[in-house]
Design an enzyme around this catalytic site. Structure first.
Site, PDB file in Angstrom:
ATOM      1  CD  GLU A   1       8.491  -2.425  -5.867  1.00 23.12           C
ATOM      2  OE1 GLU A   1       8.381  -1.860  -5.035  1.00 23.12           O
ATOM      3  OE2 GLU A   1       7.380  -2.757  -6.588  1.00 23.12           O
TER       4      GLU A   1
ATOM      5  N   GLY B   1       0.721  -1.133   0.043  1.00 21.90           N
ATOM      6  CA  GLY B   1       0.094   0.003   0.096  1.00 21.90           C
ATOM      7  C   GLY B   1       0.923   1.366  -0.129  1.00 21.90           C
TER       8      GLY B   1
HETATM    9  C1  LIG Z   1       0.830  -3.173 -12.982  1.00 23.03           C
HETATM   10  C2  LIG Z   1       1.157  -2.287 -11.754  1.00 23.03           C
HETATM   11  C3  LIG Z   1       1.226  -2.813 -10.467  1.00 23.03           C
HETATM   12  C4  LIG Z   1       1.607  -1.958  -9.294  1.00 23.03           C
HETATM   13  N1  LIG Z   1       1.694  -2.558  -8.210  1.00 23.03           N
HETATM   14  C5  LIG Z   1       1.685  -1.678  -7.239  1.00 23.03           C
HETATM   15  C6  LIG Z   1       1.551  -2.041  -5.618  1.00 23.03           C
HETATM   16  O1  LIG Z   1       1.198  -3.468  -5.563  1.00 23.03           O
HETATM   17  N2  LIG Z   1       1.442  -1.189  -4.636  1.00 23.03           N
HETATM   18  C7  LIG Z   1       2.034   0.090  -4.995  1.00 23.03           C
HETATM   19  O2  LIG Z   1       1.866   1.007  -4.033  1.00 23.03           O
HETATM   20  N3  LIG Z   1       1.935   0.394  -6.205  1.00 23.03           N
HETATM   21  C8  LIG Z   1       1.773  -0.393  -7.224  1.00 23.03           C
HETATM   22  N4  LIG Z   1       2.098   0.206  -8.502  1.00 23.03           N
HETATM   23  C9  LIG Z   1       2.215   1.651  -8.679  1.00 23.03           C
HETATM   24  C10 LIG Z   1       3.560   2.080  -9.291  1.00 23.03           C
HETATM   25  O3  LIG Z   1       4.718   2.169  -8.415  1.00 23.03           O
HETATM   26  C11 LIG Z   1       3.289   3.514 -10.147  1.00 23.03           C
HETATM   27  O4  LIG Z   1       2.571   3.420 -11.044  1.00 23.03           O
HETATM   28  C12 LIG Z   1       4.869   4.230 -10.164  1.00 23.03           C
HETATM   29  O5  LIG Z   1       5.384   4.437  -9.100  1.00 23.03           O
HETATM   30  C13 LIG Z   1       4.439   5.624 -11.212  1.00 23.03           C
HETATM   31  O6  LIG Z   1       3.463   6.267 -10.497  1.00 23.03           O
HETATM   32  P1  LIG Z   1       2.052   6.980 -11.397  1.00 23.03           P
HETATM   33  O7  LIG Z   1       1.441   5.698 -11.712  1.00 23.03           O
HETATM   34  O8  LIG Z   1       1.490   7.529 -10.321  1.00 23.03           O
HETATM   35  O9  LIG Z   1       2.651   7.550 -12.561  1.00 23.03           O
HETATM   36  P2  LIG Z   1       3.357   9.286 -12.463  1.00 23.03           P
HETATM   37  O10 LIG Z   1       4.193   9.208 -11.383  1.00 23.03           O
HETATM   38  O11 LIG Z   1       2.115   9.997 -12.403  1.00 23.03           O
HETATM   39  O12 LIG Z   1       4.059   9.226 -13.739  1.00 23.03           O
HETATM   40  C14 LIG Z   1       3.534   9.495 -15.063  1.00 23.03           C
HETATM   41  C15 LIG Z   1       4.693   9.641 -15.886  1.00 23.03           C
HETATM   42  O13 LIG Z   1       5.579  10.714 -15.890  1.00 23.03           O
HETATM   43  C16 LIG Z   1       6.818  10.266 -15.773  1.00 23.03           C
HETATM   44  N5  LIG Z   1       7.689  11.070 -14.524  1.00 23.03           N
HETATM   45  C17 LIG Z   1       7.091  11.139 -13.436  1.00 23.03           C
HETATM   46  N6  LIG Z   1       7.868  11.920 -12.716  1.00 23.03           N
HETATM   47  C18 LIG Z   1       8.906  12.102 -13.232  1.00 23.03           C
HETATM   48  C19 LIG Z   1      10.270  12.866 -13.226  1.00 23.03           C
HETATM   49  N7  LIG Z   1      10.766  13.357 -12.031  1.00 23.03           N
HETATM   50  N8  LIG Z   1      11.160  12.760 -14.089  1.00 23.03           N
HETATM   51  C20 LIG Z   1      10.856  12.246 -15.543  1.00 23.03           C
HETATM   52  N9  LIG Z   1       9.717  11.690 -15.399  1.00 23.03           N
HETATM   53  C21 LIG Z   1       8.955  11.373 -14.434  1.00 23.03           C
HETATM   54  C22 LIG Z   1       6.627   8.851 -15.133  1.00 23.03           C
HETATM   55  O14 LIG Z   1       8.075   8.129 -15.661  1.00 23.03           O
HETATM   56  C23 LIG Z   1       5.491   8.136 -16.118  1.00 23.03           C
HETATM   57  O15 LIG Z   1       5.774   8.044 -17.319  1.00 23.03           O
HETATM   58  C24 LIG Z   1       1.741  -0.531  -9.687  1.00 23.03           C
HETATM   59  C25 LIG Z   1       1.624  -0.099 -10.982  1.00 23.03           C
HETATM   60  C26 LIG Z   1       1.541  -0.859 -12.032  1.00 23.03           C
HETATM   61  C27 LIG Z   1       1.523  -0.333 -13.458  1.00 23.03           C
END
Ligand SMILES: Cc1cc2nc3c(=O)[nH]c(=O)nc-3n(C[C@H](O)[C@H](O)[C@H](O)COP(=O)(O)OP(=O)(O)OC[C@H]3O[C@@H](n4cnc5c(N)ncnc54)[C@H](O)[C@@H]3O)c2cc1C
Length: 385
Positions: free
Chosen positions: A244, A127
């Site tokens: 991780e 989470g």
């Molecule tokens: C299949 C799947 C399983 C997952 N499972 C879990 C889970 O079990 N538990 C959990 O807690 N989370 C989980 N996640 C979440 C995952 O950790 C996040 O999706 C990830 O950290 C990206 O965050 P976001 O989706 O909010 O994208 P955002 O942070 O909104 O990013 C959107 C885009 O902007 C880019 N970006 C953002 N900041 C920067 C920066 N500073 N410089 C350059 N580019 C940037 C990113 O690379 C991405 O392409 C999962 C995600 C997926 C897809």
């Protein structure tokens, strides 16, 4: 990779090979080999077989079931497990919360959770992410407010992988809103059957159910479920995320699929095409280089703490995983679109699964910290930019 093994290490490899190919049920190994989705029961059964032989959590401290193995032996263990198509122990348990509890938890928390975590008696969910806190995880807004001997938790987590199976969830919560954002976060262990906690499925484009939202409405959590000190959650989160990243770089699994792809290319006559064979050779070389990096990362991880190169491993490992899935789609050609064809079809099973696997693996460059974010970490911590 051909390593020159000492006689003792070669005997260890043979022992692992025999164990993985004889003790873990064949139908579970077949499901992995044929890229079928495993059921919850299969994942639990496989981990329990490993744990019964002391082979589920070798990365943990010895007193909690770990092994004092050399980095090479840990590598051999992992290699042989993947070579035998044995599912890896559940990452949420074995490489995420287990090491955190072993490192930061009180004796009481260790005794209460570690044996059950190793044996998968408890299925953990992660989470961390929230709708506005993914890459910028420290902006998380789920709150935990102390009330007597309990915390009261309110907020929402998202993308919770396999949360539908979860018994407990390790959760990052904001416990001090008035300090720098990283300094006001704590980690709480929360029973997912608690009143006020709701798991809602996120339906994926292919109809699959892999991720969830988890909602907390006045969920009461005993204060004793705090991991480490109050407001020290960011330190634990960074520790966990490093582990991780090592875990999500699937070197052995990608090697296995690439070896299969080479067979499929041979069977379909495509290996005679120089463009295809050089593409495969290039991927093999890149995987070999990655494997050496993986060994280096394991060798330089001290006291359960990951090496900064874990970001290189995550970045390159997931890029190669995606590149191999793309190769399989190209080898399958138009048959890769025949996803509706059943097992009685003349089209080979691997070609029918190629496109769903390719599409599903788009996630790999996002989870565990997106690959863009890994590049930022590499620039800062390794290249000193
Ligand atoms: C299949 C799947 C399983 C997952 N499972 C879990 C889970 O079990 N538990 C959990 O807690 N989370 C989980 N996640 C979440 C995952 O950790 C996040 O999706 C990830 O950290 C990206 O965050 P976001 O989706 O909010 O994208 P955002 O942070 O909104 O990013 C959107 C885009 O902007 C880019 N970006 C953002 N900041 C920067 C920066 N500073 N410089 C350059 N580019 C940037 C990113 O690379 C991405 O392409 C999962 C995600 C997926 C897809």
């Amino acid at each position: 990779m051909q390593l020159e093994l000492s006689a003792e290490d070669a005997a260890f490899r043979d022992e692992m090979r025999t164990f993985f190919t004889t003790e873990v049920p064949q139908e579970i190994r077949d499901a992995v080999a044929n890229r079928r989705e495993l059921t919850k029961d299969q994942i639990v059964e496989s981990q329990r077989v490993l744990n019964a032989h002391g082979l589920a959590v070798p990365n943990w401290p010895v007193e909690w079931g770990g092994k004092d193995w050399s980095p090479l032996r840990r590598h051999i263990w992992h290699e042989e497990m993947q070579r035998a198509d044995v599912p890896a122990p559940l990452a949420f348990n074995a490489s995420m919360i287990g090491p955190v509890i072993a490192h930061f938890g009180s004796q009481e928390i260790k005794e209460r959770f570690l044996p059950a975590t190793a044996n998968l008696d408890i299925w953990w969910s992660q989470g961390f992410s929230e709708p506005d806190a993914g890459s910028d995880l420290a902006s998380l807004r789920t709150t935990a407010v102390r009330d007597g001997d309990e915390f009261v938790v309110n907020g929402q987590k998202t993308w919770t992988t396999l949360g539908q199976y979860g018994d407990w969830i390790f959760t990052l919560v904001r416990t001090d809103p008035d300090v720098k954002k990283q300094a006001g976060i704590s980690m709480l262990l929360i029973d997912m059957t608690s009143p006020g906690l709701t798991v809602r499925p996120i339906e994926l484009i292919d109809g699959g159910h892999e991720v969830n939202e988890v909602w907390f409405e006045d969920v009461r959590v005993p204060a004793g479920n705090l991991v480490g000190e109050l407001n020290s959650g960011w330190t634990q989160a960074k520790f966990l995320l490093g582990n991780e990243r090592v875990g999500v770089a699937p070197v052995g699994g990608t090697k296995r699929v690439l070896a299969q792809a080479k067979d499929w290319a041979r069977e379909t006559g495509q290996l005679d095409d120089p463009l295809t064979s050089s593409r495969i050779a290039e991927l093999e070389n890149e995987l070999l280089a990655l494997e050496l990096t993986a060994l280096r990362v394991v060798a330089h991880s001290a006291d359960g703490k990951p090496h900064p190169a874990s970001s290189v491993l995550k970045l390159k490992g997931t890029e190669l995983q995606q590149a191999v899935s793309e190769l399989v789609v190209d080898l399958a050609g138009p048959a890769s679109l025949a996803t509706g064809a059943g097992d009685d079809s003349d089209l080979p099973w691997w070609s029918r699964r190629a496109t769903p696997a390719y599409l599903n693996l788009r996630k790999a460059s996002i989870y565990g910290g997106s690959n863009e974010v890994q590049r930022q970490i590499i620039a800062k911590t390794i290249l000193g930019l």
